[in-house]
Write an enzyme that holds these catalytic residues in place. Structure first.
Site, PDB file in Angstrom:
ATOM      1  N   CYS A 186      -2.559   6.772  -7.904  1.00 20.82           N
ATOM      2  CA  CYS A 186      -3.903   7.243  -8.277  1.00 20.82           C
ATOM      3  C   CYS A 186      -3.877   8.725  -8.640  1.00 20.82           C
ATOM      4  CB  CYS A 186      -4.881   6.993  -7.133  1.00 20.82           C
ATOM      5  SG  CYS A 186      -5.324   5.250  -6.945  1.00 20.82           S
ATOM      6  N   GLU A 205      -9.924   4.216  -6.518  1.00 15.60           N
ATOM      7  CA  GLU A 205     -10.002   5.361  -7.425  1.00 15.60           C
ATOM      8  C   GLU A 205      -9.724   4.920  -8.860  1.00 15.60           C
ATOM      9  OE1 GLU A 205      -8.357   5.030  -4.618  1.00 15.60           O
ATOM     10  OE2 GLU A 205      -7.951   6.938  -3.632  1.00 15.60           O
ATOM     11  N   ASN A 258     -11.349  -1.049  -3.895  1.00 13.21           N
ATOM     12  CA  ASN A 258     -10.016  -1.644  -4.035  1.00 13.21           C
ATOM     13  C   ASN A 258     -10.135  -3.159  -4.157  1.00 13.21           C
ATOM     14  OD1 ASN A 258     -10.798  -1.345  -1.288  1.00 13.21           O
ATOM     15  ND2 ASN A 258      -8.712  -1.480  -0.571  1.00 13.21           N
ATOM     16  N   ILE A 259      -9.264  -3.694  -4.983  1.00 10.28           N
ATOM     17  CA  ILE A 259      -9.281  -5.127  -5.309  1.00 10.28           C
ATOM     18  C   ILE A 259      -7.862  -5.643  -5.129  1.00 10.28           C
ATOM     19  CG2 ILE A 259      -9.795  -6.850  -7.074  1.00 10.28           C
ATOM     20  CD1 ILE A 259     -11.590  -4.627  -8.419  1.00 10.28           C
ATOM     21  N   GLU A 260      -7.648  -6.407  -4.058  1.00 11.89           N
ATOM     22  CA  GLU A 260      -6.293  -6.835  -3.719  1.00 11.89           C
ATOM     23  C   GLU A 260      -5.937  -8.151  -4.410  1.00 11.89           C
ATOM     24  OE1 GLU A 260      -6.103  -6.572   0.587  1.00 11.89           O
ATOM     25  OE2 GLU A 260      -5.989  -4.374   0.418  1.00 11.89           O
ATOM     26  N   CYS A 290      -3.472   7.483  -3.022  1.00 11.11           N
ATOM     27  CA  CYS A 290      -2.042   7.176  -3.145  1.00 11.11           C
ATOM     28  C   CYS A 290      -1.446   7.923  -4.338  1.00 11.11           C
ATOM     29  CB  CYS A 290      -1.823   5.676  -3.291  1.00 11.11           C
ATOM     30  SG  CYS A 290      -2.194   5.039  -4.945  1.00 11.11           S
TER      31      CYS A 290
HETATM   32  N1  THU Z   1      -5.984   1.975  -1.449  1.00 12.21           N
HETATM   33  C1  THU Z   1      -6.930   2.481  -2.284  1.00 12.21           C
HETATM   34  O1  THU Z   1      -7.839   1.787  -2.745  1.00 12.21           O
HETATM   35  N2  THU Z   1      -6.839   3.805  -2.608  1.00 12.21           N
HETATM   36  C2  THU Z   1      -5.841   4.625  -2.185  1.00 12.21           C
HETATM   37  O2  THU Z   1      -5.652   5.698  -2.724  1.00 12.21           O
HETATM   38  C3  THU Z   1      -5.014   4.198  -1.047  1.00 12.21           C
HETATM   39  C4  THU Z   1      -4.859   2.710  -0.941  1.00 12.21           C
HETATM   40  C5  THU Z   1      -6.081   0.556  -1.092  1.00 12.21           C
HETATM   41  C6  THU Z   1      -5.035  -0.317  -1.727  1.00 12.21           C
HETATM   42  C7  THU Z   1      -4.982  -1.462  -0.753  1.00 12.21           C
HETATM   43  O3  THU Z   1      -5.996  -2.396  -1.107  1.00 12.21           O
HETATM   44  C8  THU Z   1      -5.357  -0.859   0.591  1.00 12.21           C
HETATM   45  O4  THU Z   1      -5.964   0.390   0.286  1.00 12.21           O
HETATM   46  C9  THU Z   1      -4.178  -0.644   1.512  1.00 12.21           C
HETATM   47  O5  THU Z   1      -3.160   0.049   0.886  1.00 12.21           O
END
Ligand code: THU
Length: 134
Positions: A94, A60, A47-49, A91
């Site tokens: 995804c 994903e 994940n990349i915020e 989520c």
């Molecule tokens: N996140 C994911 O990378 N995949 C998911 O399916 C659930 C959420 C990440 C997004 C965000 O960076 C962090 O988790 C909190 O929501």
């Protein structure tokens, strides 16, 4: 269960490794993913915020888009990993993106770093999904 997929251990190792690549200054919640293509290649994702939270990309989708942008369209398995109490759950966004390329019964392994593994698929993660235009 995992003996059904010879590549599972490698996928899991790569998904776990992505937890250290996750860019998570806001949530501090790392997620890693590893996607196996039909011809045996593996694409990793974390994940990349972003400071504008809605611009964040999940692990994903990072893995899926990376594979698609390299020309892949057919996939054999996905492993997702989190430092969660139970197996991590993808989520909704995804899940819908997975519908675009994954067969409904393609194995999706939801895991954590404590040894939990749940084998599932899109039939269970997103039943009655929208795919009319496919
Ligand atoms: N996140 C994911 O990378 N995949 C998911 O399916 C659930 C959420 C990440 C997004 C965000 O960076 C962090 O988790 C909190 O929501």
């Amino acid at each position: 269960m995992t003996d059904l997929l010879p590549e599972y251990d490698e996928l899991k190792r790569i998904a776990d490794g992505q937890l250290d690549s996750a860019y998570i200054p806001y949530s501090h919640f790392p997620v890693g993913a590893a996607l196996l293509t039909s011809d045996g290649q593996i694409f990793a994702g974390c994940n990349i915020e972003n400071v504008a939270f809605g611009s964040t990309m999940c692990a994903e989708r990072t893995a899926i888009f990376s594979a698609v942008s390299a020309g892949h369209r057919q996939f054999k398995a996905l492993v997702v990993s989190g430092r969660t109490d139970g197996a991590i759950a993808p989520c909704g966004a995804c899940r819908q993106v997975m519908v675009e390329w994954f067969d409904k019964t393609m194995p999706i392994f939801l895991t954590n770093t404590e040894g939990k593994v749940v084998k599932t698929d899109l039939e269970h993660l997103l039943p009655s999904s929208f795919d009319d235009l496919k």
